[in-house]
Design an enzyme around this catalytic site. Structure first.
Site, PDB file in Angstrom:
ATOM      1  N   HIS A   1      -1.436 -19.058 -62.567  1.00 62.75           N
ATOM      2  CA  HIS A   1      -2.789 -19.378 -63.053  1.00 62.75           C
ATOM      3  C   HIS A   1      -3.490 -18.098 -63.505  1.00 62.75           C
ATOM      4  O   HIS A   1      -3.047 -16.994 -63.175  1.00 62.75           O
ATOM      5  CB  HIS A   1      -3.630 -20.024 -61.937  1.00 62.75           C
TER       6      HIS A   1
ATOM      7  N   LYS B   1      -8.810 -17.415 -60.630  1.00 61.90           N
ATOM      8  CA  LYS B   1      -8.632 -18.492 -59.646  1.00 61.90           C
ATOM      9  C   LYS B   1      -8.817 -17.942 -58.233  1.00 61.90           C
ATOM     10  O   LYS B   1      -8.225 -16.935 -57.863  1.00 61.90           O
ATOM     11  CB  LYS B   1      -7.247 -19.129 -59.823  1.00 61.90           C
TER      12      LYS B   1
HETATM   13  N1  NAD Z   1      -8.846 -30.711 -60.132  1.00 66.92           N
HETATM   14  C1  NAD Z   1      -8.587 -30.175 -61.339  1.00 66.92           C
HETATM   15  O1  NAD Z   1      -7.996 -30.805 -62.228  1.00 66.92           O
HETATM   16  C2  NAD Z   1      -9.052 -28.760 -61.610  1.00 66.92           C
HETATM   17  C3  NAD Z   1      -8.857 -28.167 -62.862  1.00 66.92           C
HETATM   18  C4  NAD Z   1      -9.399 -26.893 -63.094  1.00 66.92           C
HETATM   19  C5  NAD Z   1     -10.105 -26.248 -62.087  1.00 66.92           C
HETATM   20  N2  NAD Z   1     -10.233 -26.844 -60.867  1.00 66.92           N
HETATM   21  C6  NAD Z   1     -11.036 -26.251 -59.792  1.00 66.92           C
HETATM   22  O2  NAD Z   1     -12.398 -26.447 -60.119  1.00 66.92           O
HETATM   23  C7  NAD Z   1     -13.197 -25.392 -59.549  1.00 66.92           C
HETATM   24  C8  NAD Z   1     -14.075 -24.777 -60.633  1.00 66.92           C
HETATM   25  O3  NAD Z   1     -13.265 -24.192 -61.620  1.00 66.92           O
HETATM   26  P1  NAD Z   1     -13.904 -23.420 -62.881  1.00 66.92           P
HETATM   27  O4  NAD Z   1     -12.737 -22.880 -63.622  1.00 66.92           O
HETATM   28  O5  NAD Z   1     -14.918 -24.257 -63.577  1.00 66.92           O
HETATM   29  O6  NAD Z   1     -14.652 -22.226 -62.105  1.00 66.92           O
HETATM   30  P2  NAD Z   1     -15.888 -21.352 -62.642  1.00 66.92           P
HETATM   31  O7  NAD Z   1     -15.954 -20.157 -61.728  1.00 66.92           O
HETATM   32  O8  NAD Z   1     -15.781 -21.126 -64.105  1.00 66.92           O
HETATM   33  O9  NAD Z   1     -17.164 -22.290 -62.387  1.00 66.92           O
HETATM   34  C9  NAD Z   1     -17.689 -22.601 -61.129  1.00 66.92           C
HETATM   35  C10 NAD Z   1     -19.185 -22.813 -61.308  1.00 66.92           C
HETATM   36  O10 NAD Z   1     -19.722 -23.305 -60.081  1.00 66.92           O
HETATM   37  C11 NAD Z   1     -20.980 -22.661 -59.901  1.00 66.92           C
HETATM   38  N3  NAD Z   1     -21.371 -22.755 -58.499  1.00 66.92           N
HETATM   39  C12 NAD Z   1     -20.982 -21.967 -57.468  1.00 66.92           C
HETATM   40  N4  NAD Z   1     -21.595 -22.375 -56.342  1.00 66.92           N
HETATM   41  C13 NAD Z   1     -22.365 -23.444 -56.660  1.00 66.92           C
HETATM   42  C14 NAD Z   1     -23.227 -24.279 -55.927  1.00 66.92           C
HETATM   43  N5  NAD Z   1     -23.442 -24.098 -54.613  1.00 66.92           N
HETATM   44  N6  NAD Z   1     -23.872 -25.286 -56.571  1.00 66.92           N
HETATM   45  C15 NAD Z   1     -23.690 -25.468 -57.904  1.00 66.92           C
HETATM   46  N7  NAD Z   1     -22.878 -24.689 -58.656  1.00 66.92           N
HETATM   47  C16 NAD Z   1     -22.235 -23.689 -58.042  1.00 66.92           C
HETATM   48  C17 NAD Z   1     -20.747 -21.241 -60.395  1.00 66.92           C
HETATM   49  O11 NAD Z   1     -21.971 -20.559 -60.640  1.00 66.92           O
HETATM   50  C18 NAD Z   1     -19.945 -21.510 -61.659  1.00 66.92           C
HETATM   51  O12 NAD Z   1     -20.769 -21.729 -62.776  1.00 66.92           O
HETATM   52  C19 NAD Z   1     -12.188 -24.459 -58.875  1.00 66.92           C
HETATM   53  O13 NAD Z   1     -12.089 -24.800 -57.505  1.00 66.92           O
HETATM   54  C20 NAD Z   1     -10.875 -24.761 -59.590  1.00 66.92           C
HETATM   55  O14 NAD Z   1      -9.735 -24.481 -58.781  1.00 66.92           O
HETATM   56  C21 NAD Z   1      -9.723 -28.081 -60.622  1.00 66.92           C
END
Ligand code: NAD
Length: 238
Positions: free
Chosen positions: A135, A139
């Site tokens: 990844h 991550k």
């Molecule tokens: N299930 C899936 O298919 C899948 C796919 C991609 C990513 N993910 C997961 O999704 C999550 C997010 O990934 P991403 O790439 O968007 O990350 P990212 O870091 O780009 O975005 C996360 C966002 O959450 C915000 N955030 C943090 N704490 C918060 C809170 N208490 N309240 C509201 N917002 C808050 C951050 O400011 C940021 O904007 C990760 O855990 C990743 O592993 C899952």
């Protein structure tokens, strides 16, 4: 459908584009600096909240959605040690919660094929099995939630594997998962069965985040109006 987004990072922004393309309305966007908006009419008007934040903050966000009576679809990974607690709160409170460690339809087909292959390979103990997941460098968790789901599928089917370990296997019963972090890779999961004479390699590679985001919006469409703890098994019936 009226959708609230919780987490406006890479996934939140991609989900917004796809939800708008599919004719939905985004009524509220909550990120770290406007968490008071959980307590707003706009947030409460959402039929479904789609949550992609961080392992540390996800569970608190679910409870905020439960308290507001808003159904939640979440893909945040790395919080599953609290899964039983969240499931209990969801079912006892008659809330609605859809969780998938990976929303990509292709990955969910890969999950089903992984179990089928493991069932066959259980009859051939001369093959050892291991996994590699790659990844992007941002991550936060390792191994990926997807790798853990794949590993659980293998352990369920293969009698001589009884736990997964991050890194090298220490005992013959260990399923090794190597986690590689490089560049901006969206997600590659590779399972290798190796005998003395050959390799069987089984791999899924996401081209971008769009597949995860589309799956999350489809899950939100499926979740609206339903109750209870839901997942891909309820949505996709192979
Ligand atoms: N299930 C899936 O298919 C899948 C796919 C991609 C990513 N993910 C997961 O999704 C999550 C997010 O990934 P991403 O790439 O968007 O990350 P990212 O870091 O780009 O975005 C996360 C966002 O959450 C915000 N955030 C943090 N704490 C918060 C809170 N208490 N309240 C509201 N917002 C808050 C951050 O400011 C940021 O904007 C990760 O855990 C990743 O592993 C899952």
């Amino acid at each position: 459908m009226r959708i609230a987004l919780i987490g406006y990072g890479k996934m939140g922004k991609t989900i917004e584009c796809i939800a708008l393309e599919r004719g939905h309305t985004i009524v509220s966007v909550i990120d770290v600096d406007n968490r008071d908006d959980f307590d707003s009419e706009a947030f409460r008007s959402a039929e479904v909240a789609i949550e992609f934040t961080t392992p540390e903050t996800a569970v608190d966000n679910y409870y905020k959605c439960f308290a507001s009576g808003v159904a939640v679809v979440s893909g945040t990974t790395g919080w599953l040690s609290r899964l039983d607690e969240v499931k209990k709160a969801c079912t006892e409170g008659e809330h609605t919660f859809f969780y998938a460690s990976n929303f990509s339809i292709g990955v969910n087909i890969f999950f089903a094929l992984n179990k089928y292959l493991a069932k066959i390979m259980n009859k051939f103990p001369s093959y050892d099995v291991s996994m590699t997941e790659t990844h992007h460098i941002h991550k936060l968790d390792a191994p990926s939630g997807t790798a853990i789901t794949l590993a659980d599928g293998i352990i369920e089917e293969i009698d001589h594997k009884n736990r997964w370990v991050l890194g090298k296997a220490e005992q013959p019963g260990d399923l090794s998962i190597e986690a590689i972090r490089e560049g901006e890779v969206s997600g590659i999961h590779k399972i290798v069965y190796e005998s003395d004479v050959d390799y069987i390699r089984f791999e899924h590679e996401a081209k971008s985040r769009a597949g995860f985001a589309l799956g999350a919006v489809i899950a939100a469409e499926f979740t609206a109006g339903k109750k209870g703890f839901l997942g891909m098994d309820e949505m996709l019936t192979f």
